[in-house]
Write a protein that holds these residues in place. Structure first.
Motif, PDB file in Angstrom:
ATOM      1  N   UNK A 235       0.673  -1.191   0.041  1.00 29.63           N
ATOM      2  CA  UNK A 235      -0.017   0.142   0.031  1.00 29.63           C
ATOM      3  C   UNK A 235       0.764   1.127  -0.069  1.00 29.63           C
ATOM      4  N   UNK A 236       2.232   1.142  -0.086  1.00 27.92           N
ATOM      5  CA  UNK A 236       3.102   2.408  -0.240  1.00 27.92           C
ATOM      6  C   UNK A 236       3.227   3.058  -1.736  1.00 27.92           C
ATOM      7  N   UNK A 237       2.935   4.331  -1.715  1.00 29.08           N
ATOM      8  CA  UNK A 237       2.747   5.010  -3.174  1.00 29.08           C
ATOM      9  C   UNK A 237       4.169   4.551  -3.814  1.00 29.08           C
ATOM     10  N   UNK A 238       4.033   4.221  -5.174  1.00 27.97           N
ATOM     11  CA  UNK A 238       5.272   3.761  -5.979  1.00 27.97           C
ATOM     12  C   UNK A 238       5.598   2.348  -5.972  1.00 27.97           C
ATOM     13  N   UNK A 239       4.918   1.502  -5.292  1.00 28.72           N
ATOM     14  CA  UNK A 239       5.234   0.075  -5.130  1.00 28.72           C
ATOM     15  C   UNK A 239       4.552  -0.512  -6.377  1.00 28.72           C
ATOM     16  N   UNK A 240       3.801   0.128  -6.991  1.00 29.80           N
ATOM     17  CA  UNK A 240       3.206  -0.416  -8.230  1.00 29.80           C
ATOM     18  C   UNK A 240       4.209  -0.695  -9.295  1.00 29.80           C
ATOM     19  N   UNK A 241       5.210   0.189  -9.517  1.00 29.93           N
ATOM     20  CA  UNK A 241       6.172   0.172 -10.502  1.00 29.93           C
ATOM     21  C   UNK A 241       6.865  -1.349 -10.619  1.00 29.93           C
ATOM     22  N   UNK A 242       7.214  -2.118  -9.320  1.00 30.20           N
ATOM     23  CA  UNK A 242       7.772  -3.073  -9.519  1.00 30.20           C
ATOM     24  C   UNK A 242       7.048  -4.383  -9.920  1.00 30.20           C
ATOM     25  N   UNK A 243       5.732  -4.235  -9.978  1.00 27.54           N
ATOM     26  CA  UNK A 243       4.941  -5.067 -10.543  1.00 27.54           C
ATOM     27  C   UNK A 243       5.340  -5.357 -11.926  1.00 27.54           C
ATOM     28  N   UNK A 244       5.903  -4.287 -12.608  1.00 24.60           N
ATOM     29  CA  UNK A 244       6.524  -4.654 -14.109  1.00 24.60           C
ATOM     30  C   UNK A 244       7.398  -5.557 -14.059  1.00 24.60           C
ATOM     31  N   UNK A 245       8.199  -5.690 -13.121  1.00 22.21           N
ATOM     32  CA  UNK A 245       9.788  -6.448 -13.207  1.00 22.21           C
ATOM     33  C   UNK A 245       9.286  -7.898 -13.443  1.00 22.21           C
ATOM     34  N   UNK A 246       8.099  -8.494 -13.074  1.00 22.69           N
ATOM     35  CA  UNK A 246       7.980  -9.881 -13.219  1.00 22.69           C
ATOM     36  C   UNK A 246       7.626 -10.195 -14.684  1.00 22.69           C
ATOM     37  N   UNK A 247       7.283  -9.163 -15.477  1.00 21.62           N
ATOM     38  CA  UNK A 247       7.007  -9.368 -17.045  1.00 21.62           C
ATOM     39  C   UNK A 247       8.062  -8.678 -17.874  1.00 21.62           C
ATOM     40  N   UNK A 248       9.031  -7.987 -17.114  1.00 22.06           N
ATOM     41  CA  UNK A 248      10.147  -7.187 -17.861  1.00 22.06           C
ATOM     42  C   UNK A 248      11.173  -8.276 -18.369  1.00 22.06           C
ATOM     43  N   UNK A 249      11.386  -9.016 -17.427  1.00 23.60           N
ATOM     44  CA  UNK A 249      12.758 -10.021 -17.959  1.00 23.60           C
ATOM     45  C   UNK A 249      12.715 -10.729 -18.864  1.00 23.60           C
ATOM     46  N   UNK A 250      13.611 -11.603 -19.311  1.00 18.88           N
ATOM     47  CA  UNK A 250      13.571 -12.209 -20.504  1.00 18.88           C
ATOM     48  C   UNK A 250      14.515 -13.281 -20.409  1.00 18.88           C
ATOM     49  N   UNK A 251      14.486 -14.831 -20.744  1.00 15.62           N
ATOM     50  CA  UNK A 251      15.308 -15.658 -20.670  1.00 15.62           C
ATOM     51  C   UNK A 251      14.947 -16.866 -22.086  1.00 15.62           C
ATOM     52  N   UNK A 252      16.209 -17.138 -22.460  1.00 15.82           N
ATOM     53  CA  UNK A 252      16.044 -17.684 -23.840  1.00 15.82           C
ATOM     54  C   UNK A 252      14.870 -17.351 -24.736  1.00 15.82           C
ATOM     55  N   UNK A 253      14.786 -16.114 -25.021  1.00 16.01           N
ATOM     56  CA  UNK A 253      13.882 -15.208 -25.650  1.00 16.01           C
ATOM     57  C   UNK A 253      12.345 -15.570 -25.249  1.00 16.01           C
ATOM     58  N   UNK A 254      12.270 -15.806 -23.936  1.00 16.86           N
ATOM     59  CA  UNK A 254      10.905 -16.046 -23.381  1.00 16.86           C
ATOM     60  C   UNK A 254      10.831 -14.889 -22.563  1.00 16.86           C
TER      61      UNK A 254
END
Length: 536
Positions: A235-254
């Motif tokens: 519930x902290x302001x700004x914590x929403x940005x890190x939600x992107x990280x679980x789709x931002x990464x990439x391995x073996x072109x996935x």
């Protein structure tokens, strides 16, 4: 080795590095590849910073302060030929498992949530809790992926050099204008999604998740991505940005994939170091840097080792935290920089058999189920549980019902443990850097907290305690002492809005340059602020 060291010290180098974490090794490999003679110096006996593998219990190899790979940029993987240099990754699918602490109905086991790459299976799993959420989840994933693709170029480009645009020479101003291109391109790619990105950047994670979902287990599972490794609440302001990280990464072109590295996370650092050495870089361990040499003109001219030897160079790159770089190694630089202490407590366990979860009973003691390869989320039935854990930590008390994330990499990687046994990495939150009343952690405090974590896992997987044959428990001060992570923070500083992009770590030093000419930052404390993974 001492003779080699002495011969190196007599040379004048183009570039010298200190603190050989994975980011520093990557920078060294690229600079050496470009033709600059490069020397890398690491304080510890092992390379990699927090991305190391160590046999702290005989026969068991652990990734002590990180455990998953995803955010290593694809072009780095390709440019440095890391696969050729020994990097092997085991892909995880499914990737998230959240068991419920509840009574089963009609003789069935308690419910659980298992998420992976199969959209239909995800919908079936989420449908146990909410049919509405099951329909919304693939749309949510697609929405985040669109935003992640749009901002991805910003991760691979330096932030806008505001200082150069305003005050630099004509040549530097022209060069700085080029840093605007990725930002403008990002804005164009975001298009109508720009307001949504702004909300992700500034809003609490829960405000974002509440717009999409109604079921608490799903929201709590996703919220762990927003708070892992940081002293923030969903519930902290700004914590929403890190939600992107679980789709931002990439391995073996996935895209969005996460994996275990063969041999542990030290395999990443070793492959990068191998690439750097193949291009001619000189890399040394057990060489602690105590000072950056600065001449009367305010220019970095090299470094001083703990034993008094000096290495002179035209350029110095620091992979240490900004706090260490500017507060300890260049004390003549006066910068006001705050570090938000971590709330993470890593634990490593050697076990003689797999945990047996009530929500997904083992078919055999030796055969793993799909859920065993996942990040297993304990105490994630609701966001209120996470919030209470955070509030306790704010007042200097380790969470009495902590958020616990369990990974068992040996399920996929047989090189980590003896046959039939496993290594388990547990990251728990929230734990303060200083205990209530400003008291430092003691071994008794760590054992007491570890017992609390054991007891909670035992509730979900009875018999877990009896499987443990060895352990290591690290509190935030241990992360600082062992790995040089100021405040125990794996990102070298908060991933908050005031310390992102052109404000990371400070607006005055956001272009990797420091106030000392020839001294640069190259760690997670500068843009884009990414470690190899969010979880350590």
């Amino acid at each position: 080795p001492s003779l080699i060291c002495l011969s190196i010290i007599e040379l004048f180098h183009s570039v010298s590095f200190y603190f050989a974490g994975h980011n520093g090794l990557i920078a060294a490999a690229y600079l050496q590849k470009a033709g600059l003679e490069t020397v890398v110096l690491e304080r510890r006996h092992v390379l990699g910073g927090a991305a190391v593998s160590e046999e702290i219990i005989p026969g068991f190899r652990f990734s002590r302060a990180s455990y998953l790979l995803s955010l290593l940029r694809p072009h780095i993987y390709k440019d440095l030929q890391l696969q050729k240099h020994g990097l092997k990754v085991y892909m995880r699918d499914p990737h998230a498992f959240t068991p419920m602490l509840e009574e089963g109905v009609g003789g069935r086991p308690p419910r659980s949530l298992l998420l992976g790459s199969d959209s239909e299976k995800n919908m079936q799993e989420i449908g146990k809790f909410s049919e509405k959420d099951a329909r919304a989840y693939p749309v949510f994933q697609s929405h985040l992926e669109k935003i992640a693709r749009a901002i991805s170029p910003l991760l691979d480009a330096p932030p806008v050099d505001v200082a150069a645009i305003n005050e630099g020479s004509l040549r530097r101003r022209v060069a700085a204008l080029k840093t605007l291109r990725p930002l403008l391109q990002c804005g164009m790619d975001l298009g109508k999604n720009l307001p949504d990105f702004y909300q992700l950047l500034t809003a609490p994670a829960m405000k974002v998740l509440n717009c999409w979902f109604e079921s608490e287990p799903l929201k709590a599972t996703l919220a762990t991505d927003a708070v892992i490794g940081a002293m923030v609440s969903p519930r902290s302001p700004g914590s929403g940005y890190v939600l992107l990280h679980h789709v931002m990464g990439e391995l073996e072109k996935e895209r969005g994939a996460w994996g275990y590295v063969e041999g542990g996370m030290g395999g990443v650092s070793d492959s990068i170091a191998s690439s750097a050495r193949a291009h001619g870089a000189s890399i040394f361990t057990e060489k602690e840097v105590t000072q950056v040499l600065v001449n009367q003109d305010g220019c970095a001219t090299g470094i001083v080792l703990k034993d008094g030897f000096e290495i002179h160079s035209k350029v110095v790159l620091s992979n240490a935290t900004p706090h260490v770089t500017f507060g300890q190694l260049t004390p003549q630089v006066l910068l006001s920089y705050s570090v938000l202490a971590a709330s993470l407590s890593p634990k490593q366990f050697a076990v003689d058999r797999l945990p047996n979860f009530l929500a997904a009973p083992n078919r055999s003691d030796s055969l793993p189920g799909p859920h065993h390869q996942c990040s297993i989320h304990i105490n994630c039935e609701s966001v209120d549980v996470l919030e209470k854990a955070y509030q306790e930590c704010k007042h200097g008390r380790p969470s009495t019902r902590p958020m616990v994330e369990v990974c068992i990499p040996s399920v996929l990687d047989p090189t980590l443990a003896p046959s039939g046994c496993h290594v388990i990495s547990i990251f728990s939150q929230f734990t303060p850097y200083w205990l209530e009343g400003g008291r430092a952690w003691t071994e008794n405090d760590k054992e007491k907290y570890a017992d609390s974590v054991f007891n909670w896992i035992e509730c979900y997987a009875p018999g877990f305690r009896s499987t443990i044959v060895g352990k290591e428990v690290l509190a935030p001060p241990d992360l600082e002492r062992i790995f040089g992570l100021t405040g125990g923070n794996i990102f070298h500083g908060a991933m908050s809005l005031d310390q992102l992009y052109l404000a990371r770590p400070l607006p005055s030093v956001s272009s990797y340059r420091s106030p000392v000419k020839g001294l640069y930052l190259c760690g997670s404390g500068c843009h884009p602020g990414l470690s190899l993974n969010l979880n350590g």
